[in-house]
Design an enzyme around this catalytic site. Structure first.
Site, short mmCIF file in Angstrom:
data_model
loop_
_atom_site.label_atom_id
_atom_site.label_comp_id
_atom_site.label_asym_id
_atom_site.label_seq_id
_atom_site.Cartn_x
_atom_site.Cartn_y
_atom_site.Cartn_z
N ASP A 52 0.97 -1.23 0.06
CA ASP A 52 0.08 0.09 0.03
C ASP A 52 0.81 1.52 0.04
OD1 ASP A 52 0.79 -0.85 2.57
OD2 ASP A 52 -0.50 0.51 3.42
N ARG A 98 5.79 3.98 5.87
CA ARG A 98 5.34 3.99 7.27
C ARG A 98 5.16 2.43 7.96
NH1 ARG A 98 -0.48 5.88 5.25
NH2 ARG A 98 -1.53 4.04 4.94
N GLU A 126 3.39 0.07 7.96
CA GLU A 126 2.37 -0.84 7.09
C GLU A 126 3.32 -1.55 5.97
OE1 GLU A 126 -1.69 0.06 5.96
OE2 GLU A 126 -1.26 1.85 7.06
N ASP A 142 -6.26 -1.92 -2.76
CA ASP A 142 -5.37 -1.18 -3.51
C ASP A 142 -4.94 -1.86 -4.72
OD1 ASP A 142 -5.25 -0.73 -0.57
OD2 ASP A 142 -4.07 0.77 -0.98
N GLU A 173 -1.87 8.91 -1.25
CA GLU A 173 -2.86 8.21 -0.70
C GLU A 173 -4.25 8.87 -0.59
OE1 GLU A 173 -3.50 5.72 3.32
OE2 GLU A 173 -2.12 7.39 3.48
N HIS A 207 1.29 6.09 -3.01
CA HIS A 207 0.34 5.19 -2.80
C HIS A 207 -0.47 5.11 -3.91
CE1 HIS A 207 -1.45 3.78 1.30
NE2 HIS A 207 -2.56 3.40 0.58
#
Length: 926
Positions: free
Chosen positions: A504, A508, A510, A517, A779, A800
């Site tokens: 994604d 960060r 994640e 996505d 994002e 993103h």
């Protein structure tokens, strides 16, 4: 023409060259040039350590005079190149009357682990004239079964000496493992089979074995771990040898996700390796990982964690530790554990991550005690540092995607990811270093702790861009600077988030394989990169992650372990296989995933009542201007779930049709119709949304997935146009609605409106982020603005790819390249020139070769150049104000052998084209 002229010139040059060559050659003028670009399965070229003992074969016909199409082929397969082409001992297809030149199944003798296989192909053209045999190709199988492994998992118990991370998680110390071994004869051939519970780097006799980044990669570790095969023949010699392996936690033993999830928070990283050597006298030797190896955690890499970064202490460097001369008397004995059957060991299904591009620093911003280096491109990878330091000092390396208005680092969107590297200098002078077992998402690099007496220089920092090792698959450019920047942002978003799995975001806490996505961006990715093998591999992980009840996790691999699903996210298991099939023509992707598709549709049905979905959903994620302020937007979750229920049932029916499963096709078609009827009854009345909030996305889903009765579609289209008009001709769509916007407006004939939405400059729009300085897709539609600063939400990735889904429409409609038959066997070239564009060009590598479309409007005339690859045909639509004005290659158009008129309408002409290069021109004004 001014755009992509070089593409067409080179095509014409190649054609001219081969015509000349074929005329001048006296060797065998009656034989056609051989096939080219030979590959197996999902596009592998002569792979080592291949995963599949039942491959498929593909090739392209050459661009030469006399080769329009294929009428027959012959494949020969052997255990030695000396047996080809006349004595193949594994398989001879014999001459097969067929135009098929892609995805042809191997039907020979069973193949086994380690086997090296050689093959050739020849074809016959449309006149039954034979080609030369192709050059001999090969592939070598890896270790296909757990029973092939005699080695053991080895490592040190590192949890006890681990350090606490940013969320009080245990960070395992990286390990250094080595083995000295003796060979009594000269080496003829050597293969290293290796993997890790973690990530590794391996060297033999002081030489790096490969330039792979963080192998073996990321899979559902409790189900499958991938293995890598290396040819190390040139690294090993008679006498004493040393193999050394570094291993770090990676994805396997490190924290993942904002909730501190793990695959294993207790198991220490381990390696598994098996070196198999064949001597020149025919004898064999096997060196395996076992309890005779020695290891230490006292090496220079002190900490290495995906989110938090890497710490390197040069005081602890161990020169020559992978050579025979190194003294390891203070190292420890490793622990050894047997290979079990519970976790499948399989050769890697796609390419490893590599260091692909190096970016130079473009600007330096000096601070009181630091220097910030601007690469002017948001990227993913690591820095390459050449920095002057004082002995004993610590260099701190921080990363950011953007700077705050006051010039400080914006890192709020990294959340708990520290994303900081450290280098501790052991001597005075310029250090050269690059982190090994971590990666970052960044544009800016901040250094502090360097030699303060030195003036920072741009050559101190370079950005090493890392992503899965795929090649570009197409190109797109236009006369509009911002549209070209959008294309660049899409490509950089792909590079940044195809790091072994489709992530994604890359920066960060994640960096996980979010399924929603992936399903919206998958089609666009296939235009820009050769990612079939990448997606096929990840879809295996999706299958392995499917729950017993048929549900598909939010993220794959499923490190969250929460048992939850979401409509629009889990539907990746039907959407991606079908999209891949339609763009490649490979039935294999449907065969592999069909059972999973059926289970998912059954899960949809189990979570619905009277065909109306009650499934959880992230919904139209990050829709702009939500009335309730919720990230999930305003579109009814039940409406979304029911729409995707119907869509997945329909795709499963279409898959059953392709696979020849007529009864199941009928079952799923009936289910689709039942769900569609229930959808319309529950959420629409006379084509207008009822009982739930009417949104652009609610209409887009209904129209894109064909869920309304014919008499109500037109009113629904008008309602959609009203919703767009109410938004001042701007989109109001999130992750699920945005990919459908261009498709629906195109099908409804609203091309001018779609162009308006695409070229909007104000929020929310694609160009809005570009106007704020974006170099990747964001994002959120409003992650940052020059006027208001950063979005206050910490979930604010600046890399993103989801909204990059618009790229599919840019290829398929602005330049007009789309498949009319699966795999581009029949191609549509139907560009739609509109202001503000005056030109656009694209190329695309199809399974049959490169197709290209380039148009320009000049002096109220459309100039269109087209390349149609061999063994295909194309339907070319030429927009024109005057059909009588059409010319081809500067001659008035007439029906001929290569071009035939299909349809002549008021504003466009449709022509059926055989393979070749064509230059059209016709009267046309924007």
């Amino acid at each position: 023409m001014i755009l992509h002229k070089s593409v067409f010139k080179s095509y014409i040059y190649v054609l001219t060259y081969f015509v000349f060559f074929s005329v001048m050659s006296c060797e065998n003028s009656s034989v056609l040039q051989e096939a080219k670009h030979l590959t197996i399965s999902e596009g592998f070229k002569n792979p080592l350590g291949f995963y599949d003992a039942k491959p498929t074969f593909s090739w392209e016909l050459p661009v030469v005079e006399g080769v329009i199409s294929q009428s027959a082929y012959q494949i020969v397969v052997a255990s030695s190149p000396d047996l080809l082409p006349n004595n193949p001992d594994l398989w001879d297809s014999n001459k097969q009357s067929s135009s098929q030149s892609v995805w042809i199944n191997y039907e020979g003798k069973p193949l086994v682990s380690r086997q090296k296989v050689f093959w050739q192909v020849k074809y016959w053209n449309q006149d039954d004239k034979a080609s030369n045999w192709s050059p001999v190709q090969n592939f070598e199988l890896g270790l296909l079964n757990n029973s092939d492994w005699k080695a053991k998992w080895i490592g040190l118990p590192t949890k006890e000496e681990g350090v606490l991370g940013s969320q009080d998680n245990i960070i395992h110390r990286p390990q250094y493992l080595r083995k000295v071994f003796e060979l009594s004869n000269d080496v003829a051939n050597a293969r290293l089979y290796i993997t890790a519970k973690g990530v590794f780097d391996v060297a033999i006799n002081g030489e790096d074995v490969s330039d792979d980044v963080m192998p073996p990669g990321y899979t559902p570790y409790k189900k499958r771990i991938e293995t890598i095969t290396y040819d190390v023949t040139d690294l090993i010699e008679s006498g004493q040898n040393t193999i050394g392996v570094e291993v770090a936690a990676g994805w396997h033993s490190g924290r993942l996700g904002w909730m501190k999830s793990y695959w294993s928070d207790t198991e220490s990283p381990k390696i598994l390796c098996q070196l198999e050597v064949t001597m020149k006298d025919g004898s064999k030797a096997s060196i395996i990982s076992d309890d005779t190896w020695k290891a230490t955690t006292q090496g220079p890499i002190r900490i290495s964690e995906i989110y938090d970064g890497e710490t390197y202490d040069a005081h602890l460097e161990m020169p020559h530790w992978t050579t025979n001369s190194f003294d390891d008397k203070n190292w420890k004995a490793v622990q050894a554990f047997p290979v079990t059957s519970t976790i499948k060991l399989e050769p890697k299904r796609h390419t490893t991550v590599k260091s692909k591009i190096v970016l130079e620093s473009k600007e330096i911003i000096l601070k009181a005690d630091a220097a910030i280096f601007d690469l002017q491109q948001n990227m993913v990878g690591v820095p390459l540092l050449k920095v002057p330091m004082k002995m004993g000092d610590t260099l701190k390396i921080r990363f950011a995607e953007m700077l705050s208005p006051d010039g400080t680092f914006y890192t709020d969107n990294y959340r708990s990811a520290q994303s900081t590297d450290y280098y501790i200098a052991a001597k005075e002078g310029t250090i050269e270093w690059m982190p090994k077992f971590t990666f970052h998402g960044f544009r800016y690099v901040e250094l502090s702790g360097f030699d303060a007496s030195k003036t920072p220089s741009k050559n101190w920092v370079k950005g090493v861009v890392q992503y899965s090792n795929f090649n570009e698959n197409g190109s797109f450019t236009s006369s509009h600077e911002k549209l070209n920047q959008l294309q660049s942002n899409i490509v950089w978003g792909l590079r940044g988030n195809f790091f072994d799995i489709p992530t994604d975001c890359p920066q960060r806490d994640e960096r996980m394989g979010w399924t929603g996505d992936a399903q919206v961006f998958g089609p666009t990715s296939m235009f820009n990169a050769d990612v079939y093998k990448f997606w096929a591999s990840w879809m295996q992980s999706v299958r392995e992650s499917q729950y017993d009840n048929g549900g598909i996790p939010f993220v794959v691999p499923d490190v969250l372990h929460n048992g939850k699903v979401s409509s629009g996210w889990g539907d990746v298991c039907t959407i991606i296989p079908w999209k891949i099939y339609y763009r490649t023509g490979d039935v294999g992707i449907l065969e592999e995933n069909y059972d999973m598709m059926k289970k998912w549709v059954a899960h949809h049905q189990a979570t619905s009542k009277d065909f109306i979905s009650h499934m959880n959903s992230f919904a139209d994620w990050l829709q702009p201007y939500p009335e309730n302020g919720n990230n999930k937007g305003d579109t009814s979750h039940s409406l979304i779930g029911t729409a995707f229920f119907a869509h997945s049932a329909k795709l499963t029916a279409k898959t059953a049709e392709v696979l020849g499963k007529k009864e199941e096709q009928a079952t799923y078609e009936a289910l689709y119709k039942s769900v569609a009827k229930a959808f319309e009854n529950a959420f629409f009345k006379n084509g207008k949304v009822k009982d739930v909030t009417a949104t652009q996305t609610s209409y887009l889903l209904a129209l894109a997935f064909d869920l309304l009765s014919e008499e109500n579609k037109e009113n629904a289209k008008q309602q959609l146009l009203e919703k767009i008009s109410e938004a001042d001709n701007h989109l109001r769509t999130g992750f699920l609605g945005t990919p459908l916007l261009s498709e629906v407006l195109d099908e409804t004939g609203e091309i001018d409106l779609m162009y308006k939405l695409l070229f909007n400059e104000t929020y929310p729009s694609w160009f809005y982020s570009i106007n704020q300085g974006a170099t990747t897709i964001w994002e959120r539609w409003n992650s940052y603005s020059k006027a208001e600063g950063f979005n206050p939400m910490k979930m604010n990735s600046l890399n993103h790819y989801a909204y990059g889904a618009i790229g599919e429409w840019m290829y398929e409609r602005i330049t007009g390249i789309a498949p009319l038959q699966a795999g581009y066997k029949i191609i549509s070239i139907a560009p739609i020139p509109k202001a503000p564009l005056t030109s656009a060009s694209a190329t695309l590598n199809t399974p049959y070769g490169e197709v290209a479309s380039s148009w320009e409007i000049k002096n109220e005339t459309l100039f269109l150049e087209v390349v149609v690859p061999p063994n295909t045909t194309a339907e070319i639509e030429i927009p024109t104000d005057n059909s009588e004005s059409l010319k081809v290659d500067n001659e008035n158009f007439t029906n001929g052998k290569n071009l035939k008129l299909i349809k002549n309408e008021k504003r466009k002409i449709k022509i059926l084209a055989q393979p070749g290069t064509y230059e059209f021109q016709a009267k046309y004004s924007l």
